[in-house]
Design a protein around this motif. Structure first.
Motif, PDB file in Angstrom:
ATOM      1  N   LEU A 185       0.830  -1.201   0.000  1.00  0.00           N
ATOM      2  CA  LEU A 185       0.000   0.000   0.000  1.00  0.00           C
ATOM      3  C   LEU A 185       0.864   1.250   0.000  1.00  0.00           C
ATOM      4  O   LEU A 185       0.621   2.194  -0.762  1.00  0.00           O
ATOM      5  CB  LEU A 185      -0.920  -0.013   1.224  1.00  0.00           C
TER       6      LEU A 185
ATOM      7  N   SER B 168       2.398   1.756  -3.354  1.00  0.00           N
ATOM      8  CA  SER B 168       1.420   2.263  -4.309  1.00  0.00           C
ATOM      9  C   SER B 168       1.170   3.753  -4.104  1.00  0.00           C
ATOM     10  O   SER B 168       1.100   4.529  -5.064  1.00  0.00           O
ATOM     11  CB  SER B 168       0.111   1.481  -4.165  1.00  0.00           C
ATOM     12  N   ILE B 169       1.058   4.155  -2.845  1.00  0.00           N
ATOM     13  CA  ILE B 169       0.778   5.562  -2.522  1.00  0.00           C
ATOM     14  C   ILE B 169       1.944   6.458  -2.922  1.00  0.00           C
ATOM     15  O   ILE B 169       1.751   7.599  -3.357  1.00  0.00           O
ATOM     16  CB  ILE B 169       0.461   5.701  -1.018  1.00  0.00           C
TER      17      ILE B 169
ATOM     18  N   ILE C 109      -5.103   9.647  -1.109  1.00  0.00           N
ATOM     19  CA  ILE C 109      -5.077   8.312  -1.700  1.00  0.00           C
ATOM     20  C   ILE C 109      -5.138   7.250  -0.604  1.00  0.00           C
ATOM     21  O   ILE C 109      -5.828   6.228  -0.747  1.00  0.00           O
ATOM     22  CB  ILE C 109      -3.803   8.117  -2.555  1.00  0.00           C
ATOM     23  N   TYR C 110      -4.444   7.497   0.489  1.00  0.00           N
ATOM     24  CA  TYR C 110      -4.469   6.543   1.612  1.00  0.00           C
ATOM     25  C   TYR C 110      -5.896   6.377   2.143  1.00  0.00           C
ATOM     26  O   TYR C 110      -6.353   5.261   2.391  1.00  0.00           O
ATOM     27  CB  TYR C 110      -3.545   7.027   2.728  1.00  0.00           C
TER      28      TYR C 110
ATOM     29  N   TYR D 285      -8.023   4.212  -0.196  1.00  0.00           N
ATOM     30  CA  TYR D 285      -7.800   2.771  -0.012  1.00  0.00           C
ATOM     31  C   TYR D 285      -8.421   2.281   1.292  1.00  0.00           C
ATOM     32  O   TYR D 285      -8.985   1.188   1.351  1.00  0.00           O
ATOM     33  CB  TYR D 285      -6.303   2.454  -0.030  1.00  0.00           C
ATOM     34  N   ARG D 286      -8.305   3.087   2.335  1.00  0.00           N
ATOM     35  CA  ARG D 286      -8.808   2.677   3.643  1.00  0.00           C
ATOM     36  C   ARG D 286     -10.329   2.506   3.630  1.00  0.00           C
ATOM     37  O   ARG D 286     -10.875   1.659   4.319  1.00  0.00           O
ATOM     38  CB  ARG D 286      -8.401   3.709   4.690  1.00  0.00           C
TER      39      ARG D 286
ATOM     40  N   ASN E 174     -12.208   1.896   0.807  1.00  0.00           N
ATOM     41  CA  ASN E 174     -12.704   1.128  -0.331  1.00  0.00           C
ATOM     42  C   ASN E 174     -12.098  -0.276  -0.339  1.00  0.00           C
ATOM     43  O   ASN E 174     -10.972  -0.473  -0.827  1.00  0.00           O
ATOM     44  CB  ASN E 174     -12.382   1.840  -1.655  1.00  0.00           C
TER      45      ASN E 174
ATOM     46  N   ALA F 239     -10.625  -1.512  -3.690  1.00  0.00           N
ATOM     47  CA  ALA F 239      -9.315  -0.955  -4.047  1.00  0.00           C
ATOM     48  C   ALA F 239      -8.210  -1.692  -3.303  1.00  0.00           C
ATOM     49  O   ALA F 239      -7.144  -1.990  -3.857  1.00  0.00           O
ATOM     50  CB  ALA F 239      -9.274   0.545  -3.724  1.00  0.00           C
ATOM     51  N   THR F 240      -8.462  -1.997  -2.031  1.00  0.00           N
ATOM     52  CA  THR F 240      -7.486  -2.752  -1.243  1.00  0.00           C
ATOM     53  C   THR F 240      -7.320  -4.157  -1.804  1.00  0.00           C
ATOM     54  O   THR F 240      -6.209  -4.702  -1.849  1.00  0.00           O
ATOM     55  CB  THR F 240      -7.934  -2.828   0.230  1.00  0.00           C
TER      56      THR F 240
ATOM     57  N   ASN G 110      -7.523  -4.981  -4.846  1.00  0.00           N
ATOM     58  CA  ASN G 110      -6.714  -4.887  -6.055  1.00  0.00           C
ATOM     59  C   ASN G 110      -5.225  -4.853  -5.730  1.00  0.00           C
ATOM     60  O   ASN G 110      -4.392  -5.185  -6.581  1.00  0.00           O
ATOM     61  CB  ASN G 110      -7.104  -3.636  -6.848  1.00  0.00           C
ATOM     62  N   ILE G 111      -4.871  -4.414  -4.528  1.00  0.00           N
ATOM     63  CA  ILE G 111      -3.476  -4.436  -4.100  1.00  0.00           C
ATOM     64  C   ILE G 111      -3.113  -5.837  -3.624  1.00  0.00           C
ATOM     65  O   ILE G 111      -2.017  -6.333  -3.869  1.00  0.00           O
ATOM     66  CB  ILE G 111      -3.227  -3.402  -2.980  1.00  0.00           C
TER      67      ILE G 111
END
Length: 478
Positions: free
Chosen positions: A382, A385-386, A397-398, A401-402, A404, A407-408, A410-411
């Motif tokens: 993460l 990515s950020i 952006i963080y 992800y937190r 969604n 989105a997490t 997808n990582i």
């Protein structure tokens, strides 16, 4: 709750679910009872609000919560049936306001339908039957030394000279790039410094600087590579108007501890160690990708089953949008790529089906092998990515992800996939083969063409695919 299966065809399922009004009423009563001691209404002491008054004020909103809770529990319903949905089920219910009002008032049964596709059962086979050849390139000392010289060249000093530029000289110049006589974005610079022979510019550019001297003006003609990163320039012929401002010759540079210290390292030995590690990691990644490709090809051959159509459609949509976006950016058409839109659609449809099937197989393998992605691994990925975003956007952006989960996910997906590949590498038969650099770096398509086709299945000439398309990236294959 009454569940009736109304469709069972292939992977497709449809259920009709009926929740009797009396069950809705029971759930509502429980919520009203829970709310009695919590609500504060004017004119009533806490916990003393009459049930009928509470129902009049909050009944409809609490019943709406009951309905939403029932809809949220569809995953449990499918789990009880022993089914794994490929995607979130599609829910259909009445759009008639009067019927909906009756449900919320507890005067009618709540009915809705669910349509979805199931993930087909996958029976895993013996992995020891999979055999791959892992191409390995051992980085020679002379290649390390050459790279060390390139790295150390950043510490080299230059001395202005008179006369013509030669190999190894640094040329300071202004240039203006044009395609079809028109300047293009990113094609102009002033006081740009080019070291002849470093291959920092397009092939053919630096060679044409040889023989020029300060004050010279000329035009250099080059052709951008077909795989050039800026796709609107890929494969295009260009001209650069050049004005040479200064020519400098390189001073001698010895690779020693002092040079290493100028680069922030303690010794020349440490410099070589770091450079060797970088080269081995670079080629090691290519080795792994080619081994992974062989594994995926073997799994693709071993597991043939119907893939959920909605997953395939979603994957095709992702691929196709990338393909068309790349073509648009490059200013090219399918005809320019020696294919047609119809043929390209068929090719990428097959790719989408392959990716979905392989994704399901890898998921099943990982689940059976208890493969886990740790919180620490997720956090590192993460952060990585950020960091790709500008500093002022990173907090935003963080938070994205937190908040969604998708989105997490997808990582997590590529991390999980690589760990499954690691598991498979320990299970299958792997033969290491030492190869040259050129053999390792050859494209898979080139390797395939070098092998004779099987007589019973002569290989037809494959149409070229759009450059830089998502389909070209093997890491997205699963």
């Amino acid at each position: 709750m009454q569940v009736t299966e109304t469709l069972n065809s292939g992977l497709k399922r449809e259920l009709k679910v009926t929740v009797p009004a009396k069950d809705l009423e029971a759930r509502l009563e429980q919520r009203l009872d829970d709310a009695k001691g919590k609500v504060n209404l004017k004119g009533f002491r806490p916990g003393k609000v009459p049930a009928q008054h509470l129902r009049r004020v909050y009944g409809k909103s609490l019943m709406a919560e009951v309905v939403n809770e029932i809809l949220s529990d569809t995953q449990k319903l499918l789990s009880d049936r022993g089914e794994k949905p490929a995607m979130q089920p599609e829910i259909s219910m009445t759009e008639d306001e009067k019927e909906a009002e009756k449900v919320l008032a507890g005067q009618a049964d709540f009915e809705f339908s669910m349509s979805y596709e199931v993930i087909p059962p996958i029976e895993l086979k013996d992995f020891s039957d999979i055999k791959i050849t892992r191409l390995v390139y051992s980085v020679p000392d002379d290649e390390v030394d050459e790279q060390v010289k390139r790295v150390a060249d950043s510490a080299r000093t230059y001395e202005v000279k008179k006369g013509k530029a030669a190999e190894g000289d640094k040329v300071k110049l202004d240039y203006l790039g044009k395609i079809g006589g028109e300047p293009f974005d990113g094609g102009a610079a002033e006081d740009s410094e080019v070291v002849i022979g470093f291959n920092q510019f397009i092939a053919g550019f630096e060679e044409q600087l040889v023989g020029l001297k300060a004050g010279d003006e000329t035009t250099i003609k080059v052709t951008f590579p077909e795989e050039y990163a800026a796709e609107h320039l890929a494969g295009k012929e260009a001209e650069f108007d050049i004005k040479v401002k200064e020519v400098s010759k390189p001073n001698d540079l010895e690779i020693n501890d002092e040079t290493a210290k100028m680069l922030g390292l303690e010794s020349a030995e440490k410099l070589r160690e770091i450079v060797r590690g970088q080269l081995e990691n670079q080629f090691g990644q290519v080795t792994r990708q080619k081994a992974k490709r062989q594994i995926l090809d073997a799994l693709d051959e071993a597991y043939k089953f119907e893939a959920p159509s909605r997953l395939v459609e979603a994957e095709f949509g992702n691929i196709w949008s990338q393909v068309t976006r790349d073509l648009e950016t490059a200013g090219r058409s399918f005809e320019d790529e020696d294919t047609t839109e119809e043929e390209a659609r068929e090719e990428y449809q097959r790719l989408a089906e392959r990716r979905v099937r392989l994704g399901l197989v890898l998921s099943e393998i990982g689940e059976k092998a208890a493969v886990q992605v740790s919180d620490e691994e997720m956090q590192r990925a993460l952060i990585e990515s950020i960091r790709r975003y500008p500093a002022h956007q990173q907090q935003e952006i963080y938070e994205f992800y937190r908040q969604n989960p998708q989105a997490t996910a997808n990582i997590r997906a590529p991390l999980f996939e690589e760990k499954v590949i690691d598991h498979l590498l320990a299970e299958i038969s792997v033969t290491d083969k030492n190869v040259s650099r050129d053999e390792l770096m050859a494209d898979d398509d080139e390797e395939a063409e070098a092998k004779p086709a099987k007589k019973e299945k002569p290989a037809a000439k494959k149409k070229a695919a759009p450059k830089k398309a998502a389909a070209k990236k093997e890491e997205g294959d699963a």
